[in-house]
Design a protein around this motif. Structure first.
Motif, PDB file in Angstrom:
ATOM      1  N   VAL A 167      36.846 -33.107  -0.186  1.00  0.00           N
ATOM      2  CA  VAL A 167      35.494 -32.837  -0.693  1.00  0.00           C
ATOM      3  C   VAL A 167      34.842 -31.802   0.206  1.00  0.00           C
ATOM      4  CG1 VAL A 167      33.162 -33.770  -0.962  1.00  0.00           C
ATOM      5  CG2 VAL A 167      35.117 -35.088  -1.771  1.00  0.00           C
ATOM      6  N   ILE A 168      34.311 -30.750  -0.395  1.00  0.00           N
ATOM      7  CA  ILE A 168      33.442 -29.819   0.318  1.00  0.00           C
ATOM      8  C   ILE A 168      32.015 -30.297   0.089  1.00  0.00           C
ATOM      9  CG2 ILE A 168      32.542 -27.455   0.367  1.00  0.00           C
ATOM     10  CD1 ILE A 168      35.333 -26.495  -0.428  1.00  0.00           C
ATOM     11  N   TYR A 169      31.329 -30.714   1.139  1.00  0.00           N
ATOM     12  CA  TYR A 169      29.991 -31.261   0.958  1.00  0.00           C
ATOM     13  C   TYR A 169      28.944 -30.340   1.569  1.00  0.00           C
ATOM     14  CZ  TYR A 169      30.114 -33.067   5.815  1.00  0.00           C
ATOM     15  OH  TYR A 169      30.182 -33.198   7.179  1.00  0.00           O
ATOM     16  N   GLY A 170      27.749 -30.396   0.999  1.00  0.00           N
ATOM     17  CA  GLY A 170      26.687 -29.501   1.436  1.00  0.00           C
ATOM     18  C   GLY A 170      26.871 -28.118   0.853  1.00  0.00           C
ATOM     19  N   GLU A 171      26.232 -27.128   1.477  1.00  0.00           N
ATOM     20  CA  GLU A 171      26.373 -25.748   1.010  1.00  0.00           C
ATOM     21  C   GLU A 171      27.806 -25.292   1.265  1.00  0.00           C
ATOM     22  OE1 GLU A 171      23.210 -23.051   2.149  1.00  0.00           O
ATOM     23  OE2 GLU A 171      21.918 -24.770   2.542  1.00  0.00           O
ATOM     24  N   GLY A 172      28.457 -24.804   0.213  1.00  0.00           N
ATOM     25  CA  GLY A 172      29.903 -24.691   0.276  1.00  0.00           C
ATOM     26  C   GLY A 172      30.509 -23.325   0.485  1.00  0.00           C
ATOM     27  N   GLU A 173      29.732 -22.229   0.440  1.00  0.00           N
ATOM     28  CA  GLU A 173      30.348 -20.907   0.440  1.00  0.00           C
ATOM     29  C   GLU A 173      31.236 -20.663   1.660  1.00  0.00           C
ATOM     30  OE1 GLU A 173      26.585 -20.310  -2.075  1.00  0.00           O
ATOM     31  OE2 GLU A 173      27.137 -21.429  -0.273  1.00  0.00           O
ATOM     32  N   TYR A 174      30.704 -20.886   2.853  1.00  0.00           N
ATOM     33  CA  TYR A 174      31.475 -20.592   4.061  1.00  0.00           C
ATOM     34  C   TYR A 174      32.621 -21.578   4.230  1.00  0.00           C
ATOM     35  CZ  TYR A 174      32.433 -19.175   8.876  1.00  0.00           C
ATOM     36  OH  TYR A 174      33.042 -18.715  10.021  1.00  0.00           O
ATOM     37  N   THR A 175      32.354 -22.859   3.957  1.00  0.00           N
ATOM     38  CA  THR A 175      33.411 -23.871   4.047  1.00  0.00           C
ATOM     39  C   THR A 175      34.552 -23.534   3.085  1.00  0.00           C
ATOM     40  OG1 THR A 175      31.804 -25.585   4.636  1.00  0.00           O
ATOM     41  CG2 THR A 175      33.936 -26.328   3.799  1.00  0.00           C
ATOM     42  N   PHE A 176      34.198 -23.135   1.872  1.00  0.00           N
ATOM     43  CA  PHE A 176      35.210 -22.795   0.870  1.00  0.00           C
ATOM     44  C   PHE A 176      36.094 -21.642   1.339  1.00  0.00           C
ATOM     45  CE2 PHE A 176      36.275 -20.184  -2.932  1.00  0.00           C
ATOM     46  CZ  PHE A 176      37.137 -21.081  -3.549  1.00  0.00           C
ATOM     47  N   SER A 177      35.495 -20.619   1.903  1.00  0.00           N
ATOM     48  CA  SER A 177      36.287 -19.479   2.373  1.00  0.00           C
ATOM     49  C   SER A 177      37.232 -19.883   3.498  1.00  0.00           C
ATOM     50  CB  SER A 177      35.366 -18.342   2.831  1.00  0.00           C
ATOM     51  OG  SER A 177      34.617 -18.712   3.975  1.00  0.00           O
ATOM     52  N   LEU A 178      36.779 -20.805   4.363  1.00  0.00           N
ATOM     53  CA  LEU A 178      37.643 -21.285   5.443  1.00  0.00           C
ATOM     54  C   LEU A 178      38.789 -22.144   4.915  1.00  0.00           C
ATOM     55  CD1 LEU A 178      34.968 -22.244   8.156  1.00  0.00           C
ATOM     56  CD2 LEU A 178      36.404 -20.196   8.081  1.00  0.00           C
ATOM     57  N   VAL A 179      38.513 -22.963   3.908  1.00  0.00           N
ATOM     58  CA  VAL A 179      39.558 -23.785   3.300  1.00  0.00           C
ATOM     59  C   VAL A 179      40.627 -22.893   2.671  1.00  0.00           C
ATOM     60  CG1 VAL A 179      40.073 -25.424   1.453  1.00  0.00           C
ATOM     61  CG2 VAL A 179      38.101 -25.808   2.944  1.00  0.00           C
ATOM     62  N   ARG A 219      41.805 -36.034   3.267  1.00  0.00           N
ATOM     63  CA  ARG A 219      42.773 -37.093   3.547  1.00  0.00           C
ATOM     64  C   ARG A 219      43.789 -36.594   4.572  1.00  0.00           C
ATOM     65  NH1 ARG A 219      42.001 -40.921  -0.306  1.00  0.00           N
ATOM     66  NH2 ARG A 219      41.051 -40.173  -2.255  1.00  0.00           N
ATOM     67  N   LYS A 220      44.095 -37.458   5.518  1.00  0.00           N
ATOM     68  CA  LYS A 220      45.167 -37.206   6.477  1.00  0.00           C
ATOM     69  C   LYS A 220      46.041 -38.445   6.491  1.00  0.00           C
ATOM     70  CE  LYS A 220      46.058 -35.742  11.243  1.00  0.00           C
ATOM     71  NZ  LYS A 220      45.432 -35.453  12.558  1.00  0.00           N
ATOM     72  N   GLY A 221      47.074 -38.432   5.625  1.00  0.00           N
ATOM     73  CA  GLY A 221      47.846 -39.644   5.398  1.00  0.00           C
ATOM     74  C   GLY A 221      46.991 -40.671   4.697  1.00  0.00           C
ATOM     75  N   ASP A 222      46.879 -41.849   5.272  1.00  0.00           N
ATOM     76  CA  ASP A 222      46.041 -42.905   4.701  1.00  0.00           C
ATOM     77  C   ASP A 222      44.614 -42.871   5.243  1.00  0.00           C
ATOM     78  OD1 ASP A 222      48.169 -43.869   3.215  1.00  0.00           O
ATOM     79  OD2 ASP A 222      48.844 -45.222   4.803  1.00  0.00           O
ATOM     80  N   GLU A 223      44.349 -41.944   6.139  1.00  0.00           N
ATOM     81  CA  GLU A 223      43.042 -41.854   6.780  1.00  0.00           C
ATOM     82  C   GLU A 223      42.175 -40.815   6.083  1.00  0.00           C
ATOM     83  OE1 GLU A 223      41.222 -41.167  11.302  1.00  0.00           O
ATOM     84  OE2 GLU A 223      43.326 -40.723  10.854  1.00  0.00           O
ATOM     85  N   ILE A 224      40.872 -41.083   6.044  1.00  0.00           N
ATOM     86  CA  ILE A 224      39.912 -40.117   5.519  1.00  0.00           C
ATOM     87  C   ILE A 224      39.093 -39.567   6.679  1.00  0.00           C
ATOM     88  CG2 ILE A 224      37.868 -39.794   4.069  1.00  0.00           C
ATOM     89  CD1 ILE A 224      39.013 -41.916   2.203  1.00  0.00           C
ATOM     90  N   ILE A 225      39.138 -38.266   6.851  1.00  0.00           N
ATOM     91  CA  ILE A 225      38.430 -37.593   7.931  1.00  0.00           C
ATOM     92  C   ILE A 225      37.199 -36.886   7.349  1.00  0.00           C
ATOM     93  CG2 ILE A 225      38.596 -35.918   9.816  1.00  0.00           C
ATOM     94  CD1 ILE A 225      40.567 -38.210  10.091  1.00  0.00           C
ATOM     95  N   VAL A 226      36.054 -37.118   7.964  1.00  0.00           N
ATOM     96  CA  VAL A 226      34.831 -36.414   7.563  1.00  0.00           C
ATOM     97  C   VAL A 226      34.373 -35.557   8.737  1.00  0.00           C
ATOM     98  CG1 VAL A 226      32.465 -36.614   6.721  1.00  0.00           C
ATOM     99  CG2 VAL A 226      34.183 -38.291   6.006  1.00  0.00           C
ATOM    100  N   ASN A 227      34.524 -34.250   8.603  1.00  0.00           N
ATOM    101  CA  ASN A 227      34.108 -33.333   9.658  1.00  0.00           C
ATOM    102  C   ASN A 227      32.592 -33.214   9.718  1.00  0.00           C
ATOM    103  OD1 ASN A 227      36.822 -32.879  10.120  1.00  0.00           O
ATOM    104  ND2 ASN A 227      36.884 -30.948   8.979  1.00  0.00           N
ATOM    105  N   ARG A 228      32.107 -32.643  10.797  1.00  0.00           N
ATOM    106  CA  ARG A 228      30.663 -32.468  10.954  1.00  0.00           C
ATOM    107  C   ARG A 228      30.123 -31.566   9.839  1.00  0.00           C
ATOM    108  NH1 ARG A 228      29.702 -29.400  16.515  1.00  0.00           N
ATOM    109  NH2 ARG A 228      31.236 -30.945  17.210  1.00  0.00           N
ATOM    110  N   PRO A 229      28.852 -31.725   9.469  1.00  0.00           N
ATOM    111  CA  PRO A 229      28.288 -30.925   8.369  1.00  0.00           C
ATOM    112  C   PRO A 229      28.123 -29.457   8.753  1.00  0.00           C
ATOM    113  CG  PRO A 229      26.590 -32.279   9.371  1.00  0.00           C
ATOM    114  CD  PRO A 229      27.891 -32.719   9.979  1.00  0.00           C
ATOM    115  N   MET A 230      28.195 -28.613   7.749  1.00  0.00           N
ATOM    116  CA  MET A 230      27.932 -27.188   7.945  1.00  0.00           C
ATOM    117  C   MET A 230      26.429 -26.972   8.059  1.00  0.00           C
ATOM    118  SD  MET A 230      29.164 -24.084   8.166  1.00  0.00           S
ATOM    119  CE  MET A 230      30.851 -24.221   7.557  1.00  0.00           C
ATOM    120  N   PRO A 231      25.971 -26.262   9.076  1.00  0.00           N
ATOM    121  CA  PRO A 231      24.523 -25.975   9.176  1.00  0.00           C
ATOM    122  C   PRO A 231      24.060 -25.157   7.967  1.00  0.00           C
ATOM    123  CG  PRO A 231      25.679 -25.417  11.225  1.00  0.00           C
ATOM    124  CD  PRO A 231      26.735 -25.686  10.197  1.00  0.00           C
TER     125      PRO A 231
END
Length: 515
Positions: free
Chosen positions: A111-123, A143-155
């Motif tokens: 999931v790309i959450y919040g404002e997505g333009e910069y995150t999308f380009s990095l993905v 998802r990382k295997g069975d784990e769900i990782i939530v990175n810090r939000p994009m400013p």
């Protein structure tokens, strides 16, 4: 790597600004980036087959309350058909509590959450490398295997750092074109997702004018600003509208959402001196109950707001749309009646009686137990009842809303409605509620109606009212004929009248009701 950006719009005439913005931001990192739009009215099997047969490696979906349930079911089946397909969701419907969304929907990989333009380009850049490292990308849950990782939000992103989407994807002349000149909202309405971002970031005025000139050059049908409160800065709003008035191409119209209390005489005068229908305005009054407005954090100057809207409507140059919301705290059935009667004399072109949606992440949803809310479990999470209004009353207001839309918002009954209000000596709310009762008791809700048949239904209502009020059926028909004349040519009116005012098949509907 074959990548698709897609969504399901609510109708064909709409477009999605989000995926265009993402496309403009990401195309340099992925030359094989595709964009395609469907609608929620498309056959589900058609959408499924179109996505499957193109053999994409990654599909990004833009998710909203009107399409999330379809998208979830669609992705479940896409994943079954092609387990190696990567599916990423973004948009307001998945941005809040994205961990829970991924837990409940195993078909989605991220999931790309919040404002997505910069995150999308990095993905895209990470995916291009083949063995992506997602841990450093802000604004991403994955998802990382069975784990769900939530990175810090994009400013929050700087508006002037974002590309103009229509410099990459040409604006379609037959569609509604969405445009944003600012993000965020200075207000804190508890039912609105925009209240989460309390700051306002705006594009420089010179850039806004340059981009608007492109739409004027293309002669697109309508540009709809998605700025949550366009006139948050009155000087800036006036400057943009003045530019559009001066540069008017005679074809393109512009739609804005306004705060009623911030409309001033200078803006009203500008509208008065502009081309008719150059501007369209949507103004959220929501309620005229001061306790209700306080409970949802709307510090509106109510009296001033109503007067400003009245002045704007009187120019008769712009389409004015007013919103009320059913289901707000302290707004019971009688209070809603008062609110409607307060805004009806403003003579707006459209009165939308909407129903509160308990959106994820909003303060009102967080306080749902305090106000004893019950609401639908699936999007759009529409209110069923609360501690102030019952489920039965909400359902009756749904009927009211439908009839209001048919006989007021679609136009064509101006003289007749004015006559009935005068002769019945009723409030506007009571008259439309009686019209609603008549419409549903007769069973007219069981089929769609042509404009001609709506006139026949109105004539039946007038005849019904003439039995127990001051309504003259003959005078009502005269007003209906005058309303008809504005919609049809003289020969068509004569042909209609010759057929008669009686609704065809009414007897059949009555038999259906009895059976």
């Amino acid at each position: 790597m074959k990548v698709l950006l897609t969504t399901l719009n609510s109708r064909y005439s709409h477009t999605c600004l989000a995926i265009r913005s993402l496309y403009a931001a990401g195309i340099s990192n992925c030359p094989d980036l595709n964009l395609r739009e469907f609608t929620i009215n498309n056959d589900e099997d058609y959408v499924y087959m179109e996505l499957l047969r193109e053999d994409y490696d990654v599909i990004f979906f833009s998710c909203y309350i009107w399409n999330i349930e379809i998208i979830k079911y669609l992705c479940e089946n896409l994943k079954k058909a092609k387990p190696g397909l990567r599916i990423v969701a973004g948009g307001p419907e998945v941005s809040f509590d994205c961990r829970k969304f991924l837990e409940e929907n195993p078909a989605f990989d991220a999931v790309i959450y919040g404002e997505g333009e910069y995150t999308f380009s990095l993905v895209l850049r990470a995916l291009k490398k083949g063995r992506p490292l997602f841990s450093s990308i802000w604004g991403l849950a994955y998802r990382k295997g069975d784990e769900i990782i939530v990175n810090r939000p994009m400013p929050p992103l700087r508006m002037d750092s974002l590309p103009f989407p229509y410099s990459v994807i040409p604006a379609e002349k037959d569609k509604i074109i969405y445009y944003e000149s600012s993000r965020g909202c200075p207000f804190k309405c508890s039912y609105c997702i925009s209240s989460i971002d309390k700051t306002v970031r705006a594009l420089p005025l010179d850039r806004v004018k340059t981009e608007l000139s492109y739409f004027l050059y293309r002669e697109v049908k309508q540009v709809k600003f998605i700025d949550r409160t366009f006139n948050w800065d009155k000087e800036r709003a006036y400057d943009i509208m003045k530019y559009l008035s001066v540069m008017d191409n005679g074809k393109t119209s512009f739609h804005f959402e306004l705060a009623g209390e911030l409309i001033d005489d200078r803006m009203t005068e500008l509208v008065r001196n502009s081309r008719k229908d150059l501007f369209q305005f949507e103004i959220g009054i929501q309620s005229t109950n001061r306790l209700t407005l306080k409970a949802v954090n709307r510090k509106s100057q109510l009296r001033q707001s109503l007067e400003n809207v009245r002045k704007l409507s009187r120019t008769e140059k712009a389409h004015v749309h007013i919103d009320l919301i059913v289901g707000l705290p302290f707004e019971d059935y009688e209070s809603l009646r008062v609110s409607f009667n307060n805004i009806y004399p403003l003579k707006a072109d459209m009165i939308q009686v909407g129903f509160l949606k308990m959106l994820k992440g909003t303060a009102i949803r967080f306080n749902e137990k305090f106000y004893d809310y019950t609401y639908r479990s699936q999007a759009p999470y529409e209110v069923i009842s609360n501690g102030f209004i019952s489920a039965t009353e909400v359902a009756r207001l749904k009927q009211f809303e439908n009839v209001l839309d048919l006989f007021y918002n679609r136009g064509g009954f101006e003289r007749t409605l004015r006559y009935l209000l005068e002769k019945c000596e009723m409030t506007p709310f009571d008259m439309f509620m009686e019209l609603s009762d008549y419409y549903y008791l007769k069973g007219f809700q069981h089929r769609n109606h042509s404009k001609e048949n709506l006139y026949r239904i109105m004539s039946g209502f007038a005849e019904w009212k003439s039995r127990n009020s001051g309504v003259s059926y003959e005078e009502a028909l005269t007003n209906l004929e005058n309303d008809l004349t504005e919609r049809l040519n003289e020969d068509a009116v004569k042909k209609f009248i010759k057929k008669g005012w009686e609704y065809p098949g009414e007897q059949i509907w009555q038999e259906n009701i009895r059976n």
